[in-house]
Write a protein that holds these residues in place. Structure first.
Motif, PDB file in Angstrom:
ATOM      1  N   TYR A   1      32.187  55.873  43.110  1.00  0.00           N
ATOM      2  CA  TYR A   1      31.136  56.534  42.346  1.00  0.00           C
ATOM      3  C   TYR A   1      31.705  57.714  41.557  1.00  0.00           C
ATOM      4  O   TYR A   1      32.722  58.323  41.952  1.00  0.00           O
ATOM      5  CB  TYR A   1      30.052  57.050  43.283  1.00  0.00           C
ATOM      6  N   GLU A   2      31.032  58.061  40.471  1.00  0.00           N
ATOM      7  CA  GLU A   2      31.404  59.267  39.727  1.00  0.00           C
ATOM      8  C   GLU A   2      31.369  60.481  40.633  1.00  0.00           C
ATOM      9  O   GLU A   2      32.166  61.406  40.490  1.00  0.00           O
ATOM     10  CB  GLU A   2      30.462  59.475  38.534  1.00  0.00           C
ATOM     11  N   ARG A   3      30.452  60.488  41.581  1.00  0.00           N
ATOM     12  CA  ARG A   3      30.328  61.595  42.525  1.00  0.00           C
ATOM     13  C   ARG A   3      31.638  61.858  43.263  1.00  0.00           C
ATOM     14  O   ARG A   3      31.909  62.973  43.677  1.00  0.00           O
ATOM     15  CB  ARG A   3      29.226  61.258  43.535  1.00  0.00           C
ATOM     16  N   SER A   4      32.439  60.808  43.389  1.00  0.00           N
ATOM     17  CA  SER A   4      33.709  60.933  44.104  1.00  0.00           C
ATOM     18  C   SER A   4      34.882  61.139  43.151  1.00  0.00           C
ATOM     19  O   SER A   4      35.644  62.085  43.299  1.00  0.00           O
ATOM     20  CB  SER A   4      33.943  59.687  44.967  1.00  0.00           C
ATOM     21  N   HIS A   5      35.045  60.251  42.146  1.00  0.00           N
ATOM     22  CA  HIS A   5      36.194  60.425  41.248  1.00  0.00           C
ATOM     23  C   HIS A   5      36.012  61.601  40.296  1.00  0.00           C
ATOM     24  O   HIS A   5      36.985  62.134  39.763  1.00  0.00           O
ATOM     25  CB  HIS A   5      36.519  59.139  40.489  1.00  0.00           C
ATOM     26  N   ASN A   6      34.743  62.027  40.086  1.00  0.00           N
ATOM     27  CA  ASN A   6      34.443  63.258  39.341  1.00  0.00           C
ATOM     28  C   ASN A   6      35.096  63.275  37.964  1.00  0.00           C
ATOM     29  O   ASN A   6      35.613  64.292  37.521  1.00  0.00           O
ATOM     30  CB  ASN A   6      34.878  64.487  40.151  1.00  0.00           C
ATOM     31  N   TYR A   7      35.060  62.121  37.290  1.00  0.00           N
ATOM     32  CA  TYR A   7      35.624  62.032  35.943  1.00  0.00           C
ATOM     33  C   TYR A   7      34.536  61.693  34.943  1.00  0.00           C
ATOM     34  O   TYR A   7      33.751  60.764  35.156  1.00  0.00           O
ATOM     35  CB  TYR A   7      36.721  60.962  35.869  1.00  0.00           C
ATOM     36  N   ASN A   8      34.488  62.462  33.858  1.00  0.00           N
ATOM     37  CA  ASN A   8      33.596  62.162  32.748  1.00  0.00           C
ATOM     38  C   ASN A   8      34.140  62.816  31.486  1.00  0.00           C
ATOM     39  O   ASN A   8      35.264  63.338  31.485  1.00  0.00           O
ATOM     40  CB  ASN A   8      32.153  62.607  33.044  1.00  0.00           C
ATOM     41  N   PHE A   9      33.368  62.811  30.430  1.00  0.00           N
ATOM     42  CA  PHE A   9      33.867  63.304  29.144  1.00  0.00           C
ATOM     43  C   PHE A   9      34.210  64.792  29.150  1.00  0.00           C
ATOM     44  O   PHE A   9      34.998  65.243  28.321  1.00  0.00           O
ATOM     45  CB  PHE A   9      32.844  63.022  28.039  1.00  0.00           C
ATOM     46  N   SER A  10      33.627  65.563  30.035  1.00  0.00           N
ATOM     47  CA  SER A  10      33.877  66.998  30.029  1.00  0.00           C
ATOM     48  C   SER A  10      35.107  67.384  30.846  1.00  0.00           C
ATOM     49  O   SER A  10      35.601  68.501  30.725  1.00  0.00           O
ATOM     50  CB  SER A  10      32.659  67.760  30.564  1.00  0.00           C
TER      51      SER A  10
ATOM     52  N   ASN B   1      25.531  62.861  49.462  1.00  0.00           N
ATOM     53  CA  ASN B   1      26.464  63.429  50.440  1.00  0.00           C
ATOM     54  C   ASN B   1      27.477  62.393  50.906  1.00  0.00           C
ATOM     55  O   ASN B   1      28.661  62.692  51.087  1.00  0.00           O
ATOM     56  CB  ASN B   1      25.697  63.991  51.638  1.00  0.00           C
ATOM     57  N   GLU B   2      27.012  61.171  51.088  1.00  0.00           N
ATOM     58  CA  GLU B   2      27.890  60.101  51.582  1.00  0.00           C
ATOM     59  C   GLU B   2      28.952  59.727  50.554  1.00  0.00           C
ATOM     60  O   GLU B   2      30.109  59.452  50.921  1.00  0.00           O
ATOM     61  CB  GLU B   2      27.041  58.870  51.911  1.00  0.00           C
ATOM     62  N   LYS B   3      28.602  59.722  49.275  1.00  0.00           N
ATOM     63  CA  LYS B   3      29.529  59.269  48.249  1.00  0.00           C
ATOM     64  C   LYS B   3      30.375  60.411  47.662  1.00  0.00           C
ATOM     65  O   LYS B   3      31.234  60.160  46.811  1.00  0.00           O
ATOM     66  CB  LYS B   3      28.776  58.573  47.108  1.00  0.00           C
ATOM     67  N   SER B   4      30.159  61.618  48.094  1.00  0.00           N
ATOM     68  CA  SER B   4      30.992  62.736  47.646  1.00  0.00           C
ATOM     69  C   SER B   4      32.249  62.802  48.510  1.00  0.00           C
ATOM     70  O   SER B   4      32.255  62.343  49.653  1.00  0.00           O
ATOM     71  CB  SER B   4      30.222  64.052  47.765  1.00  0.00           C
ATOM     72  N   ASP B   5      33.325  63.383  47.984  1.00  0.00           N
ATOM     73  CA  ASP B   5      34.503  63.585  48.816  1.00  0.00           C
ATOM     74  C   ASP B   5      34.835  65.067  48.886  1.00  0.00           C
ATOM     75  O   ASP B   5      34.140  65.904  48.309  1.00  0.00           O
ATOM     76  CB  ASP B   5      35.687  62.762  48.313  1.00  0.00           C
ATOM     77  N   THR B   6      35.899  65.401  49.598  1.00  0.00           N
ATOM     78  CA  THR B   6      36.178  66.809  49.887  1.00  0.00           C
ATOM     79  C   THR B   6      36.534  67.607  48.651  1.00  0.00           C
ATOM     80  O   THR B   6      36.384  68.830  48.628  1.00  0.00           O
ATOM     81  CB  THR B   6      37.321  66.917  50.907  1.00  0.00           C
ATOM     82  N   TYR B   7      37.025  66.949  47.593  1.00  0.00           N
ATOM     83  CA  TYR B   7      37.286  67.666  46.355  1.00  0.00           C
ATOM     84  C   TYR B   7      36.001  68.248  45.766  1.00  0.00           C
ATOM     85  O   TYR B   7      36.036  69.172  44.962  1.00  0.00           O
ATOM     86  CB  TYR B   7      37.912  66.727  45.322  1.00  0.00           C
ATOM     87  N   PHE B   8      34.884  67.677  46.133  1.00  0.00           N
ATOM     88  CA  PHE B   8      33.595  68.030  45.551  1.00  0.00           C
ATOM     89  C   PHE B   8      32.907  69.168  46.314  1.00  0.00           C
ATOM     90  O   PHE B   8      31.828  69.608  45.929  1.00  0.00           O
ATOM     91  CB  PHE B   8      32.704  66.780  45.556  1.00  0.00           C
TER      92      PHE B   8
ATOM     93  N   PHE C   1      27.668  89.385  43.316  1.00  0.00           N
ATOM     94  CA  PHE C   1      27.788  88.118  44.039  1.00  0.00           C
ATOM     95  C   PHE C   1      29.262  87.818  44.301  1.00  0.00           C
ATOM     96  O   PHE C   1      30.104  87.952  43.415  1.00  0.00           O
ATOM     97  CB  PHE C   1      27.171  86.983  43.213  1.00  0.00           C
ATOM     98  N   GLN C   2      29.555  87.374  45.518  1.00  0.00           N
ATOM     99  CA  GLN C   2      30.920  87.016  45.881  1.00  0.00           C
ATOM    100  C   GLN C   2      30.912  85.690  46.635  1.00  0.00           C
ATOM    101  O   GLN C   2      29.943  85.358  47.311  1.00  0.00           O
ATOM    102  CB  GLN C   2      31.551  88.109  46.754  1.00  0.00           C
ATOM    103  N   TRP C   3      32.015  84.957  46.556  1.00  0.00           N
ATOM    104  CA  TRP C   3      32.124  83.674  47.249  1.00  0.00           C
ATOM    105  C   TRP C   3      33.589  83.303  47.414  1.00  0.00           C
ATOM    106  O   TRP C   3      34.480  83.935  46.830  1.00  0.00           O
ATOM    107  CB  TRP C   3      31.393  82.576  46.469  1.00  0.00           C
ATOM    108  N   GLN C   4      33.804  82.255  48.164  1.00  0.00           N
ATOM    109  CA  GLN C   4      35.148  81.713  48.357  1.00  0.00           C
ATOM    110  C   GLN C   4      35.175  80.309  47.784  1.00  0.00           C
ATOM    111  O   GLN C   4      34.304  79.485  48.082  1.00  0.00           O
ATOM    112  CB  GLN C   4      35.503  81.684  49.843  1.00  0.00           C
ATOM    113  N   VAL C   5      36.192  80.025  46.959  1.00  0.00           N
ATOM    114  CA  VAL C   5      36.248  78.720  46.298  1.00  0.00           C
ATOM    115  C   VAL C   5      36.689  77.647  47.286  1.00  0.00           C
ATOM    116  O   VAL C   5      37.278  77.949  48.335  1.00  0.00           O
ATOM    117  CB  VAL C   5      37.223  78.745  45.098  1.00  0.00           C
ATOM    118  N   PRO C   6      36.374  76.375  46.991  1.00  0.00           N
ATOM    119  CA  PRO C   6      36.887  75.282  47.834  1.00  0.00           C
ATOM    120  C   PRO C   6      38.416  75.373  47.926  1.00  0.00           C
ATOM    121  O   PRO C   6      39.082  75.741  46.956  1.00  0.00           O
ATOM    122  CB  PRO C   6      36.461  74.022  47.080  1.00  0.00           C
ATOM    123  N   THR C   7      38.964  75.044  49.047  1.00  0.00           N
ATOM    124  CA  THR C   7      40.382  75.290  49.303  1.00  0.00           C
ATOM    125  C   THR C   7      41.290  74.124  48.948  1.00  0.00           C
ATOM    126  O   THR C   7      42.497  74.290  48.876  1.00  0.00           O
ATOM    127  CB  THR C   7      40.603  75.615  50.790  1.00  0.00           C
ATOM    128  N   LYS C   8      40.768  72.923  48.711  1.00  0.00           N
ATOM    129  CA  LYS C   8      41.609  71.750  48.503  1.00  0.00           C
ATOM    130  C   LYS C   8      42.090  71.678  47.063  1.00  0.00           C
ATOM    131  O   LYS C   8      41.447  71.113  46.186  1.00  0.00           O
ATOM    132  CB  LYS C   8      40.860  70.469  48.880  1.00  0.00           C
TER     133      LYS C   8
END
Length: 578
Positions: A96-105, A464-471, A491-498
């Motif tokens: 799914y796009e949700r996992s490979h996270n590739y599109n025109f942008s 949630n099921e079709k997302s992966d850890t990069y997401f 506002f402060q936060w910590q970015v995903p680590t992978k």
């Protein structure tokens, strides 16, 4: 010299093993000899009913119809993302796009996914792989996937027919459809039976040439088609179907391109005829390809798979293009023709573009990666089973673009639910079993509240099921409140680590948890802000009331402009408790 019988048997066994396994660990020609050749044909923007076999009496597609009649035609085939870039990435990777996270942008697709793509796996397992046509995914590793290839598409620098006519065969400049067909014929002519092949063909037609006034360009042989025919008006073309859309859809690209192609009777007739004529051009090339297969004696052992990369609006709802989650955008033709299987039958199963890669590997006798989301269609095509055991499918269009609103939803055999990602208060629910044209939105009907809630919950679960850890979204959210003289939150936060390097962020600040859950930042929607630092002030002052509770979340973009999930909700109170 005397050799005992048992030793002779041992020697023969050892020689057999040496013959079947070479030093590179790949299967020998003898082992591959019985494997089928595979030709995968992808068309660009061919919708489900742009096919004679589907009941369309206007279009001329005799060779596609023959494939459908002789093979397995999937009546309810769909794509998981109705746009070429993301759909093609899903076809290659089975994800799914949700996992490979590739599109025109985004920039290039992650190499980890392409290392696990169907052509790469085939090539590593003894298949000779080739590709010709529109690849459609930003990736520099085609040499890893294909033994031979040429990637090309329409040339937008030519705002006229030259966009489709710039390739040459000999001294003659030809239409891209003819060029792609000839590349296939030349490839087949060069093949022998010692090594199975997988040829992936991607026609640019019938995609409109967006930069041109005339939009559609076809070969001269198609001129006579539909010449004295009047195309009936598009279904659902009354004003009320357009006016029922959210404002952000009414002002988007679907409407703009409708003006380019269909907003006058003359444009409509020209464009629909042009669209059909271009598909007929592909059909003629498929006939030539099959003739060449027969000439080379390869027709009895070559499986042909045909699919469209996404659906298409031909004026319905006064729209053009694709992108939206109506069936016009989602449904495509899909045919699996295996000459080794007798009396193949049509199927009503919900086959998907993510099923192409598993189907191809199954045909090749190669194990399907466990992380792929699709399923092989061969058990249905060979009549080993009648069902894919798939009750609900996820659809999504996640490209963040101001003129096309991202959306997501689910479909069962009876129902469809979808919503717009950046404002989830816009929901649509259709009982497609009784309302296949999707004309009556039941999302606000109390009678169907339980259906709505069930499908909404299922949609969230599949996301949630079709997302992966990069997401994954940001964590460790924190808010500091200054009092000089008004309350200003930091506002402060910590970015995903992978392998994630933040390049920008978006913060939503809402007056209620419900609004935040719907992705509505009624107090502040920062939009995508270019900044590497994982903290932000509101630009200007937010006047927060003492004792009132507020809600916020954040998402971030990485170095390839791929966005994360939103973080979990965080609350704010002016009195300092968080």
């Amino acid at each position: 010299m005397k050799i005992e019988k048992n030793k002779i048997g041992l020697i023969i066994l050892v020689l057999s093993m040496v013959h079947s396994i070479n030093f590179w660990g790949q299967k020998s020609a003898d082992q591959n000899h019985d494997k089928p050749n595979i030709i995968f044909i992808l068309t660009d923007d061919q919708r489900f009913d742009a096919l004679g076999y589907a009941g369309n009496e206007l279009i001329s597609t005799p060779e596609m119809d023959k494939l459908a009649k002789e093979g397995t035609y999937f009546k309810n085939a769909m794509v998981t993302t109705p746009i070429c870039a993301a759909s093609r990435a899903s076809i290659l990777t089975g994800l799914y796009e949700r996992s490979h996270n590739y599109n025109f942008s985004t920039k290039k697709i992650r190499d980890v996914y392409m290392q696990n793509s169907y052509p790469k796996i085939l090539k590593d397992n003894g298949y000779y792989t080739a590709f010709y046509g529109k690849y459609g995914v930003r990736y520099d590793g085609l040499k890893k996937q294909f033994n031979e290839f040429e990637s090309y598409d329409r040339k937008d620098k030519y705002p006229d027919k030259r966009g489709y006519y710039y390739k040459t065969i000999g001294k003659d400049t030809v239409h891209l459809t003819r060029y792609t067909g000839q590349k296939a014929i030349d490839f087949i002519d060069s093949k022998n039976s010692s090594q199975p092949f997988c040829l992936s063909l991607s026609f640019s037609a019938p995609h409109a040439h967006d930069s041109a006034k005339d939009q559609y360009f076809w070969q001269d042989e198609s001129d006579k088609l539909l010449k004295n025919t009047i195309i009936p008006p598009a279904k659902l073309s009354d004003d009320l179907y357009f006016k029922s859309q959210p404002d952000f859809v009414k002002s988007g690209f679907n409407r703009l391109r409708w003006r380019w192609r269909y907003d006058t009777p003359e444009k409509y007739q020209y464009s629909v005829k042009g669209y059909y004529r271009m598909i007929s051009g592909i059909d003629r090339e498929i006939k030539k390809i099959r003739k060449e297969l027969k000439k080379k004696g390869l027709d009895k052992n070559t499986v042909i798979i045909l699919m469209g990369d996404n659906g298409y609006f031909l004026g319905e709802r006064q729209m053009a293009g694709k992108w939206l989650l109506y069936d016009n955008s989602l449904r495509v033709p899909l045919i699996v023709f295996d000459p080794r299987v007798k009396n193949q039958e049509d199927s009503k199963e919900m086959a998907l573009n993510i099923d192409i890669a598993p189907t191809i590997l199954d045909l090749a006798g190669i194990q399907i990666p466990q992380n792929w989301h699709g399923k092989s269609l061969m058990p249905v095509a060979t009549k080993e089973q009648t069902s894919l055991k798939r009750d609900t499918v996820l659809f999504e269009h996640l490209w963040e673009f101001e003129h096309i609103s991202p959306s997501e939803g689910v479909r069962t055999k009876e129902w469809k639910y979808f919503r717009y990602v950046n404002n989830m208060s816009f929901e649509e629910l259709y009982h497609i079993k009784n309302d296949p044209q999707e004309t009556k939105n039941l999302a606000k009907d109390p009678e169907f509240k339980s259906v709505l809630e069930k499908l909404r919950t299922k949609c969230n679960a599949l996301i949630n099921e079709k997302s992966d850890t990069y997401f994954n979204g940001p964590t460790a959210l924190k808010v500091n409140i200054t009092e000089a003289p008004q309350s200003i939150p930091e506002f402060q936060w910590q970015v995903p680590t992978k392998n994630f390097e933040q390049t920008s962020y978006q913060i939503l600040l809402a007056s209620s948890k419900k609004k935040l859950d719907q992705n509505i930042g009624d107090l502040w929607n920062s939009g995508q802000v270019i900044q590497k630092v994982a903290k932000a002030y509101k630009d200007g002052r937010i006047y927060l009331k003492d004792g009132q509770t507020y809600f916020w979340k954040v998402r971030v973009w990485d170095q390839e402009n791929r966005f994360s999930k939103y973080s979990e909700c965080q609350t704010i109170q002016l009195n300092g408790s968080k």
